[in-house]
Enzyme design. Structure first.
Site, short mmCIF file in Angstrom:
data_model
loop_
_atom_site.label_atom_id
_atom_site.label_comp_id
_atom_site.label_asym_id
_atom_site.label_seq_id
_atom_site.Cartn_x
_atom_site.Cartn_y
_atom_site.Cartn_z
N PRO A 13 0.79 -1.22 0.00
CA PRO A 13 0.00 0.00 0.00
C PRO A 13 0.83 1.28 0.00
O PRO A 13 1.88 1.35 0.63
CB PRO A 13 -0.82 -0.10 1.29
N ASN A 14 0.32 2.25 -0.73
CA ASN A 14 0.87 3.60 -0.83
C ASN A 14 2.13 3.71 -1.69
O ASN A 14 2.63 4.81 -1.92
CB ASN A 14 1.13 4.21 0.57
N ARG A 21 5.06 11.06 -2.58
CA ARG A 21 4.84 10.78 -1.16
C ARG A 21 6.13 10.97 -0.36
O ARG A 21 7.16 10.38 -0.71
CB ARG A 21 4.42 9.30 -1.09
N TYR A 26 11.36 8.74 0.66
CA TYR A 26 11.28 7.75 -0.42
C TYR A 26 11.84 8.24 -1.76
O TYR A 26 11.84 7.48 -2.73
CB TYR A 26 9.82 7.32 -0.61
N ASN A 78 7.96 -5.71 -1.19
CA ASN A 78 7.97 -4.58 -0.27
C ASN A 78 6.55 -4.50 0.27
O ASN A 78 5.66 -3.96 -0.40
CB ASN A 78 8.36 -3.27 -0.96
N ALA A 81 3.28 -0.87 4.68
CA ALA A 81 2.77 -0.88 6.06
C ALA A 81 2.30 -2.26 6.51
O ALA A 81 2.27 -2.56 7.72
CB ALA A 81 1.63 0.13 6.19
N HIS A 84 4.24 -4.50 9.09
CA HIS A 84 4.15 -4.37 10.54
C HIS A 84 2.83 -4.87 11.10
O HIS A 84 2.61 -4.84 12.31
CB HIS A 84 4.35 -2.88 10.93
N ASP A 91 1.26 -15.75 6.56
CA ASP A 91 0.73 -17.11 6.38
C ASP A 91 0.63 -17.48 4.90
O ASP A 91 0.87 -18.64 4.53
CB ASP A 91 -0.65 -17.23 7.04
N GLU A 102 12.64 -9.62 1.27
CA GLU A 102 11.86 -8.48 1.76
C GLU A 102 12.66 -7.19 1.52
O GLU A 102 13.85 -7.14 1.82
CB GLU A 102 11.59 -8.67 3.26
N HIS A 104 12.75 -2.84 1.80
CA HIS A 104 12.22 -1.54 2.23
C HIS A 104 13.11 -0.45 1.65
O HIS A 104 14.34 -0.55 1.72
CB HIS A 104 12.18 -1.43 3.76
N ILE A 105 12.47 0.56 1.12
CA ILE A 105 13.22 1.68 0.53
C ILE A 105 13.93 2.46 1.65
O ILE A 105 15.10 2.79 1.54
CB ILE A 105 12.25 2.59 -0.25
N SER A 106 13.20 2.71 2.71
CA SER A 106 13.78 3.42 3.85
C SER A 106 14.37 2.41 4.83
O SER A 106 14.11 1.20 4.73
CB SER A 106 12.70 4.26 4.55
N ARG A 111 13.59 4.55 12.02
CA ARG A 111 12.37 5.37 12.01
C ARG A 111 11.57 5.14 13.30
O ARG A 111 12.15 4.81 14.32
CB ARG A 111 11.57 5.05 10.74
N ARG A 115 7.95 0.53 13.32
CA ARG A 115 8.44 0.01 12.03
C ARG A 115 9.55 -1.03 12.19
O ARG A 115 9.94 -1.69 11.24
CB ARG A 115 8.94 1.15 11.14
C1 DQA Z 1 8.39 0.90 3.57
C2 DQA Z 1 8.54 1.12 5.08
C3 DQA Z 1 7.20 0.90 5.79
O1 DQA Z 1 7.36 1.11 7.18
C4 DQA Z 1 6.18 1.89 5.26
O2 DQA Z 1 4.92 1.65 5.86
C5 DQA Z 1 6.09 1.91 3.79
C6 DQA Z 1 7.29 1.74 2.97
C7 DQA Z 1 9.69 1.23 2.80
O3 DQA Z 1 9.79 0.85 1.64
O4 DQA Z 1 10.58 1.90 3.34
O5 DQA Z 1 5.02 2.18 3.23
O6 DQA Z 1 8.11 -0.48 3.34
#
Ligand code: DQA
Length: 152
Positions: A13-14, A21, A26, A78, A81, A84, A91, A102, A104-106, A111, A115
């Site tokens: 998501p997002n 954003r 990001y 990725n 959210a 978490h 599952d 897995e 994560h960009i950040s 943070r 997270r």
């Molecule tokens: C994220 C880190 C997550 O905590 C956050 O909710 C995201 C992006 C990242 O790519 O850094 O939406 O997965």
């Protein structure tokens, strides 16, 4: 050169908002920029890359379920959210038993405290966090190397 590897890239998501954003976290490249570059890199690595981005948990879960019949060899995810919160995605990944990385960009450890916990990390092959879009490229390189050894 190894046989063609089928990789499914999942963005949660997002991540459709990349480029607009929270740019200080990001960056200013879009999801389209990311996919364009990954497609080019995949071709060089003899990887067939499919992609799904969704803001809905059930869409991601159904895509994970269909990975078996779609002959996916590896998943890059990725979960955003859902990292978490989602035992359901955990599952689903356990249920299909396909190796995944897995991303994560950040840097999720630098943070907010909430997270720092991921429901996926311990069942993943590995986690790349905080390297920006490069994390996705490193995941592709790793998959190419690993599948090369297995599929020769
Ligand atoms: C994220 C880190 C997550 O905590 C956050 O909710 C995201 C992006 C990242 O790519 O850094 O939406 O997965």
């Amino acid at each position: 050169m190894h046989k063609k590897i089928n990789v499914l890239l999942i963005n949660g998501p997002n991540l459709n908002l990349l480029g607009s954003r929270e740019k200080e976290i990001y960056g200013d490249e879009t999801l389209y920029d990311l996919l364009d570059n990954l497609k080019k890199r995949s071709e060089k690595l003899n990887i067939s890359l499919s992609h799904v981005q969704s803001n809905a948990e059930h869409v991601l879960i159904e895509k994970i379920h269909s990975s078996k019949k779609n002959n996916i060899d590896y998943i890059i995810i990725n979960p955003a959210a859902f990292t978490h919160t989602s035992i359901a995605i955990r599952d689903a990944l356990i249920g299909i038993n396909i190796p995944f990385i897995e991303i994560h960009i950040s840097n999720i450890y630098a943070r907010e405290d909430f997270r720092s916990h991921s429901w996926l990390s311990d069942i993943s092959q590995g986690v790349i966090t905080g390297l920006g879009f490069d994390g996705y490229y490193w995941a592709l390189e790793t998959i190419s190397k690993r599948c090369c050894i297995q599929k020769k």
